[in-house]
Design an enzyme around this catalytic site. Structure first.
Site, short mmCIF file in Angstrom:
data_model
loop_
_atom_site.label_atom_id
_atom_site.label_comp_id
_atom_site.label_asym_id
_atom_site.label_seq_id
_atom_site.Cartn_x
_atom_site.Cartn_y
_atom_site.Cartn_z
CG ASP A 150 -2.81 -0.50 -2.62
OD1 ASP A 150 -2.59 0.67 -2.25
OD2 ASP A 150 -3.55 -1.28 -1.98
CG ASP A 203 -2.50 4.07 -2.04
OD1 ASP A 203 -3.28 3.98 -3.01
OD2 ASP A 203 -2.63 3.37 -1.02
CG ASP A 208 -6.06 1.04 -1.02
OD1 ASP A 208 -5.17 1.93 -1.03
OD2 ASP A 208 -6.11 0.13 -0.18
CB SER A 212 -0.96 -0.04 1.19
OG SER A 212 -2.01 0.85 1.01
#
Length: 460
Positions: A252, A250, A254, A106
């Site tokens: 990833d 970010d 999300d 993340s």
């Protein structure tokens, strides 16, 4: 760095010693544990798992280890390659798979990686399931397949197309209204998979995209957490390009942060507030965020005669409460939008499409839109305690001190005053109480935190 094992997965820095960092042996052990847990809990022989990764440097290595381990257990693997967390979440039910593993740390820096575990709905496994997986990893009670029973391996390159089509098909996404505005945006994808997933969505919405750090090479040009202090480059470029706004995600994809046309941060907390404002204009319903998220969402829900509820911190907890209350929209104050019409996971792509629809329909600039919402400021502090102090007993004393105020003990102690709030959460790993505050000015939010630290010290 220590290896962090939690109910939702395993996280650590690459290299070093086994059990101290995320080494190849740890990756294999944990992938084996999740695969074995699925085999133990599914009444079928032929299991399929979907995997996908962000662009961090260690991603290909970790992905290869995970895929081979699952095949070694006799589990079929569908590998999406470079992907996003929400895309993997959508593809698990789309492919009728039995679960998924997202390989991403993340917003953590490039030396980190992680395995995040999904059930057959494409949602993060719950606490009970996670504890069972951790126990299996500890026991190393694995039974690998014989040569004729190894799992099959295939790749898919259409996952982004499927994800984007599902977003564009949503009745709440007004493609024509967005196209008519001819928006120009700057996108900072921190050299990860937002750089290859978001531009195709924006192009289909008729938006001109100026790309900043969109090469998915895993060399993050700044700290990948989308906070104001890391985003000077995009703020400057929005002004230089005379863009309507900036979009930041970010690694990833999300978490969604926005920049207005003046190069000022919209505020991560306000991504969810704006999207909820748009959705509640069209359909009254419940909104959910966690206890540490801004009160602005509750205020906006009230203006639309809709209800607001707060969950314990953590995406799994937000999702559980959203399902219980049949929420229209939910998420977390870190820019995480969860829109159940699409799926129960934080998703920057659907957040972008809903925000742009709202912006187009309101016929305002991004800064004008932001000015229409209550202005709150948040503070974050912590108080370090000695190991012999009973933190739980201390929090009960705090609760008693403020018993005449509105108090929630769903997750630590949150005290809602008329004009502001304080949320106290104890750390699970060290003798610390984290103190979150929100008020009408930064000074007031910080003072509230300092006052609470003084109060806690007086109660010890």
């Amino acid at each position: 760095m220590s290896l962090i094992k939690s109910i939702s997965g395993i996280r650590g820095t690459i290299g070093g010693k086994v059990n101290d960092n995320l080494t190849p042996l740890d990756v294999v052990k944990f992938a084996s544990a999740f695969g074995t847990w699925l085999q133990n809990n599914k009444n079928k022989k032929d299991l399929t798992l979907v995997i996908g990764r962000d662009a961090r440097i260690s991603g290909q290595m970790v992905s290869s280890l995970v895929a081979s381990t699952l095949q070694g257990l006799g589990i079929n693997v569908v590998d999406l390659g470079l992907s996003t967390t929400p895309t993997v979440e959508i593809m698990v039910p789309e492919l009728k798979a039995d679960g998924g593993i997202i390989l991403t740390a993340s917003h953590n820096p490039k030396q980190w990686n992680a395995l995040k575990l999904l059930n057959d709905k494409g949602e993060f496994i719950n606490g009970e399931n996670g504890a069972e997986v951790l126990a299996l990893a500890e026991s190393e009670d694995f039974d690998y397949a014989e040569v004729d029973d190894l799992g099959k391996y295939e790749t898919r390159d259409d996952a982004f197309d499927i994800h984007i089509k599902q977003i564009l098909d949503l009745p709440t996404v007004n493609v024509e209204a967005i196209k008519a505005k001819k928006f120009k945006v700057v996108l900072d994808a921190v050299n990860s998979t937002g750089g290859i997933s978001i531009p195709p969505l924006l192009e289909k919405l008729g938006v001109e995209v100026v790309k900043l750090y969109c090469e998915p090479n895993g060399h993050f040009p700044h700290n990948p957490e989308p906070l104001k202090e890391h985003l000077g480059d995009i703020c400057e470029l929005v002004i230089k390009e005379k863009a309507d706004m900036g979009i930041v995600v970010d690694p990833d994809v999300d978490r969604l942060a926005l920049v207005d046309e003046k190069g000022e941060m919209f505020g991560e907390e306000y991504t969810l507030v704006a999207v909820a404002d748009y959705l509640l204009k069209n359909k009254k319903g419940v909104t959910i965020s966690n206890l540490s998220s801004s009160r602005a969402l509750r205020d906006v829900a009230k203006t639309h005669k809709s209800e607001y509820f707060a969950s314990a911190v953590g995406e799994v907890n937000v999702v559980n409460l959203m399902k219980e209350k049949n929420a229209v929209i939910g998420g977390e104050g870190n820019g995480g939008i969860i829109y159940p019409e699409l799926h129960y996971g934080r998703d920057s792509l659907v957040g972008i499409a809903l925000f742009l629809t709202h912006l187009a329909k309101e016929n305002k600039t991004v800064s004008e839109l932001r000015a229409g919402y209550p202005a709150y400021f948040m503070g974050k502090k912590k108080i370090e305690l000695t190991p012999e102090i009973d933190v739980d007993a201390l929090l009960v004393k705090v609760q008693d001190e403020f018993k005449n105020e509105e108090i929630s003990t769903v997750d630590g102690v949150k005290i809602d005053f008329a004009e502001n709030w304080v949320h106290l959460r104890k750390s699970n790993t060290e003798p610390i109480i984290r103190i979150y505050t929100e008020a009408f000015s930064q000074e007031e939010a910080d003072k509230l935190g300092d006052d609470m630290i003084a109060k806690i010290r007086s109660l010890i």
